[in-house]
Design an enzyme around this catalytic site. Structure first.
Site, short mmCIF file in Angstrom:
data_model
loop_
_atom_site.label_atom_id
_atom_site.label_comp_id
_atom_site.label_asym_id
_atom_site.label_seq_id
_atom_site.Cartn_x
_atom_site.Cartn_y
_atom_site.Cartn_z
N MET A 7 21.85 25.11 17.06
CA MET A 7 21.24 23.86 16.57
C MET A 7 21.82 22.69 17.35
O MET A 7 23.03 22.60 17.50
CB MET A 7 21.52 23.67 15.07
CG MET A 7 20.49 24.31 14.17
SD MET A 7 20.45 23.55 12.53
CE MET A 7 21.96 24.18 11.84
N HIS A 8 20.91 21.82 17.81
CA HIS A 8 21.39 20.65 18.53
C HIS A 8 20.46 19.44 18.39
O HIS A 8 20.85 18.33 18.74
CB HIS A 8 21.56 20.97 20.02
CG HIS A 8 20.25 21.15 20.74
ND1 HIS A 8 19.55 22.35 20.69
CD2 HIS A 8 19.50 20.31 21.50
CE1 HIS A 8 18.45 22.22 21.40
NE2 HIS A 8 18.39 21.00 21.90
N ARG A 9 19.25 19.63 17.89
CA ARG A 9 18.30 18.52 17.86
C ARG A 9 18.70 17.48 16.82
O ARG A 9 19.08 17.83 15.70
CB ARG A 9 16.88 19.03 17.57
CG ARG A 9 16.32 19.86 18.71
CD ARG A 9 14.85 20.20 18.56
NE ARG A 9 14.43 21.00 19.69
CZ ARG A 9 13.98 20.50 20.83
NH1 ARG A 9 13.86 19.19 20.98
NH2 ARG A 9 13.62 21.29 21.83
#
Length: 363
Positions: free
Chosen positions: A208-210
């Site tokens: 997850m990075h958004r």
């Protein structure tokens, strides 16, 4: 003919690697074709060490413009200035850009203002979500591109709908799949696999990075709690992005089955993916790789620029509402996940088609 190839981030290098290999092969066969590899420096990545280039057999860039950091506007401006100097010092016949990063858009603009033709690899993919910087980069790049190389028929249709001349669109397949298939036999088991006592199909991979997922701390905490509670106790291997790690440290999430690890290299990360039960992600590129490997994938996004991974592949778009996680994981554990298939021309030969088309254009 001379081609200037642009890369701005680690995934870009994975996409241009097979193209460079084909160019070198054609040059050895006597074809009049050469390349200059320009790294804009958009993303500084410690994983882009000598090992990264050696592992994937990617040549080092001829130049690094060192345009990292700053806001979107500052970075775009830095690339515009630096790449113009680069092109004036090293004339070329064609600028080849890939994907949808800021470098893609900025270098296309510079080339066109110097009356140099532009080819866009992965042209025409669309999420139709203008809150995403990548979507703006795609739209601007495709509005001034000369030659469009597409991963799917749908991407070509998006371009036709935007008024692009059909003769300029080339359906060639997916260069990221070229890289995946080339390196599949070389995937490397990371040390953590045995250290965490992982077994095949007995763990999840999470990325997850958004900003839509990680910037809202309460939402991120709820999402993580839902994931942890509904994986039936299986380990969740989470190679955590540095940006996400800073936010994550404030959430006080504690779970025995959540294994946060350092980001991994390409060969090790894809070993994990190939052997896991499923991937939970908000990435776009990973959904292509899971589709190719037949691995179930849950995408924590409300839209995607790669719908073929859903309509054909193993991906499911479950949105950013944490309440959707439980039922989706239940479906996985019940054995009701779709088998999935492989999109047309995702066969490892996209780079060959691209270079052949370019040679035909410039003959």
């Amino acid at each position: 003919m001379r081609i200037t190839i642009i890369a701005g981030a680690r995934p870009n290098f994975m996409k241009i690697a097979p193209i460079i290999h084909v160019i070198k092969k054609e040059a050895l066969l006597g074809k009049n074709i050469s390349f200059r590899l320009v790294h804009t420096g958009q993303h500084y990545d410690e994983k882009m060490s000598a090992t990264f280039f050696d592992e994937l057999n990617i040549p080092f860039p001829n130049v690094n413009l060192e345009c990292g950091g700053g806001t979107h506007a500052e970075q775009t401006a830095a690339i515009l200035i630096a790449f113009e100097k680069e092109l004036l010092a090293n004339p070329t016949d064609l600028v080849l850009v890939v994907g949808d990063v800021t470098s893609t858009m900025a270098c296309a603009i510079v080339a066109k203002k110097l009356n140099i033709k532009v080819a866009h690899i992965e042209a025409g993919i669309r999420s139709f979500d203008l809150t995403m910087p990548e979507e703006i980069n795609r739209m601007v790049t495709d509005s001034i591109t000369d030659y469009f190389f597409t991963t799917t028929q749908l991407a070509g249709q998006n371009l036709l709908n935007a008024g692009v001349d059909k003769s300029k669109i080339f359906f060639v397949g997916n260069v990221m799949i070229d890289t995946l298939l080339t390196n599949l036999p070389r995937f490397k088991k990371p040390v953590l696999f045995d250290d965490l006592n992982l077994i095949k199909e007995g763990y999840f991979v999470l990325t997850m990075h958004r900003p839509a997922n990680v910037d809202e701390t309460e939402k991120l905490k709820t999402m993580m709690d839902e994931i942890v509670k509904n994986v039936n106790g299986l380990p969740i291997v989470f190679p955590i992005h540095p940006r996400t790690a800073k936010i994550f440290s404030s959430l006080n999430i504690s779970a025995n089955n959540l294994k946060m690890v350092e980001p991994l290299g390409y060969l090790e990360f894809n070993y994990l993916v190939k052997n896991c039960k499923a991937v939970i992600t908000d990435s776009g590129g990973i959904t292509e790789e899971t589709t190719m490997m037949g691995i179930p994938c849950l995408t924590l996004r409300d839209n995607t620029e790669r719908p073929e991974t859903i309509t054909i592949g193993t991906n499911e778009l479950i949105g950013t509402n944490p309440n959707a996680i439980k039922s989706t994981l239940h479906k996985l554990f019940e054995g009701n996940w779709k088998k999935g298939g492989i999109p047309d021309l995702w066969d490892g030969k996209a780079a060959e088609r691209i270079v052949n088309e370019i040679l035909n254009i410039y003959e």
